[in-house]
Motif scaffolding. Sequence first.
Motif, PDB file in Angstrom:
ATOM      1  N   LEU A 120       7.915  30.640   9.469  1.00  0.00           N
ATOM      2  CA  LEU A 120       8.484  29.325   9.743  1.00  0.00           C
ATOM      3  C   LEU A 120       7.442  28.252   9.483  1.00  0.00           C
ATOM      4  O   LEU A 120       7.737  27.221   8.905  1.00  0.00           O
ATOM      5  CB  LEU A 120       8.976  29.178  11.182  1.00  0.00           C
ATOM      6  CG  LEU A 120       9.515  27.751  11.360  1.00  0.00           C
ATOM      7  CD1 LEU A 120      10.961  27.671  10.954  1.00  0.00           C
ATOM      8  CD2 LEU A 120       9.267  27.184  12.697  1.00  0.00           C
ATOM      9  N   GLY A 121       6.215  28.529   9.882  1.00  0.00           N
ATOM     10  CA  GLY A 121       5.146  27.557   9.661  1.00  0.00           C
ATOM     11  C   GLY A 121       5.011  27.219   8.187  1.00  0.00           C
ATOM     12  O   GLY A 121       4.939  26.057   7.812  1.00  0.00           O
ATOM     13  N   SER A 122       5.022  28.233   7.341  1.00  0.00           N
ATOM     14  CA  SER A 122       4.851  27.979   5.917  1.00  0.00           C
ATOM     15  C   SER A 122       6.086  27.318   5.324  1.00  0.00           C
ATOM     16  O   SER A 122       5.981  26.470   4.444  1.00  0.00           O
ATOM     17  CB  SER A 122       4.515  29.275   5.171  1.00  0.00           C
ATOM     18  OG  SER A 122       5.588  30.175   5.242  1.00  0.00           O
ATOM     19  N   THR A 123       7.266  27.673   5.823  1.00  0.00           N
ATOM     20  CA  THR A 123       8.500  27.046   5.342  1.00  0.00           C
ATOM     21  C   THR A 123       8.506  25.572   5.729  1.00  0.00           C
ATOM     22  O   THR A 123       8.713  24.694   4.885  1.00  0.00           O
ATOM     23  CB  THR A 123       9.736  27.748   5.941  1.00  0.00           C
ATOM     24  OG1 THR A 123       9.757  29.096   5.487  1.00  0.00           O
ATOM     25  CG2 THR A 123      11.018  27.056   5.513  1.00  0.00           C
ATOM     26  N   ALA A 124       8.265  25.291   7.003  1.00  0.00           N
ATOM     27  CA  ALA A 124       8.261  23.908   7.481  1.00  0.00           C
ATOM     28  C   ALA A 124       7.197  23.101   6.746  1.00  0.00           C
ATOM     29  O   ALA A 124       7.429  21.966   6.326  1.00  0.00           O
ATOM     30  CB  ALA A 124       8.011  23.873   8.987  1.00  0.00           C
ATOM     31  N   ASN A 125       6.041  23.706   6.552  1.00  0.00           N
ATOM     32  CA  ASN A 125       4.934  23.052   5.873  1.00  0.00           C
ATOM     33  C   ASN A 125       5.330  22.643   4.456  1.00  0.00           C
ATOM     34  O   ASN A 125       5.113  21.510   4.029  1.00  0.00           O
ATOM     35  CB  ASN A 125       3.750  24.016   5.852  1.00  0.00           C
ATOM     36  CG  ASN A 125       2.454  23.302   5.557  1.00  0.00           C
ATOM     37  OD1 ASN A 125       2.367  22.080   5.651  1.00  0.00           O
ATOM     38  ND2 ASN A 125       1.457  24.065   5.188  1.00  0.00           N
ATOM     39  N   ARG A 126       5.944  23.567   3.732  1.00  0.00           N
ATOM     40  CA  ARG A 126       6.351  23.289   2.356  1.00  0.00           C
ATOM     41  C   ARG A 126       7.407  22.171   2.331  1.00  0.00           C
ATOM     42  O   ARG A 126       7.347  21.271   1.514  1.00  0.00           O
ATOM     43  CB  ARG A 126       6.898  24.543   1.679  1.00  0.00           C
ATOM     44  CG  ARG A 126       7.385  24.277   0.265  1.00  0.00           C
ATOM     45  CD  ARG A 126       7.789  25.550  -0.432  1.00  0.00           C
ATOM     46  NE  ARG A 126       6.705  26.150  -1.168  1.00  0.00           N
ATOM     47  CZ  ARG A 126       6.318  25.759  -2.386  1.00  0.00           C
ATOM     48  NH1 ARG A 126       6.892  24.729  -2.969  1.00  0.00           N
ATOM     49  NH2 ARG A 126       5.348  26.377  -2.999  1.00  0.00           N
ATOM     50  N   VAL A 127       8.373  22.262   3.239  1.00  0.00           N
ATOM     51  CA  VAL A 127       9.443  21.268   3.273  1.00  0.00           C
ATOM     52  C   VAL A 127       8.871  19.879   3.588  1.00  0.00           C
ATOM     53  O   VAL A 127       9.166  18.898   2.917  1.00  0.00           O
ATOM     54  CB  VAL A 127      10.547  21.657   4.292  1.00  0.00           C
ATOM     55  CG1 VAL A 127      11.547  20.527   4.478  1.00  0.00           C
ATOM     56  CG2 VAL A 127      11.257  22.927   3.822  1.00  0.00           C
ATOM     57  N   VAL A 128       8.010  19.807   4.607  1.00  0.00           N
ATOM     58  CA  VAL A 128       7.423  18.531   5.009  1.00  0.00           C
ATOM     59  C   VAL A 128       6.630  17.903   3.855  1.00  0.00           C
ATOM     60  O   VAL A 128       6.723  16.709   3.601  1.00  0.00           O
ATOM     61  CB  VAL A 128       6.512  18.709   6.252  1.00  0.00           C
ATOM     62  CG1 VAL A 128       5.636  17.493   6.480  1.00  0.00           C
ATOM     63  CG2 VAL A 128       7.373  18.985   7.484  1.00  0.00           C
TER      64      VAL A 128
END
Length: 139
Positions: A120-128
């Motif tokens: 989730l951290g990497s997904t949220a990071n990429r999206v942000v």
Amino acid sequence: MGGQIYKNILIPVALDQEHDTQASFEAARQLADTDAVFTVVHVQEPIPAYVGSQIPSEVLAHTLHEILENLHQTASEISGAKVQLISGHAGRAIVDFANQIDVDCIVLASHKPGFEDIFLGSTANRVVHHARCSVHVIR
């Protein structure tokens, strides 16, 4: 309520118990204009070919059907929400889809307390970092 009001909101959901979709939907409602459009999206990670070739096609079809049913049921909590199942790597797929349908806000839920997940951290990071619109991350 002050602040920006959005007209086209994308709500990526993970169909598991660790993610708080209620919090996403609640935040989306609060950020929405009265005539806002909501799209609830689930990203199906690609199945590696060597795994996919071992799974009978009717099993894959059944799984896909279950995912879609689950997604429709989840999305029904926001009246009039559109539903979309996309495939790809989560962060990239969410950003690409958001750009494609021209959303002005993405509402991303984090895990319920007590669950740890680097994904989730990497997904949220990429999206942000890559989305062209506002991103609202629920902690």
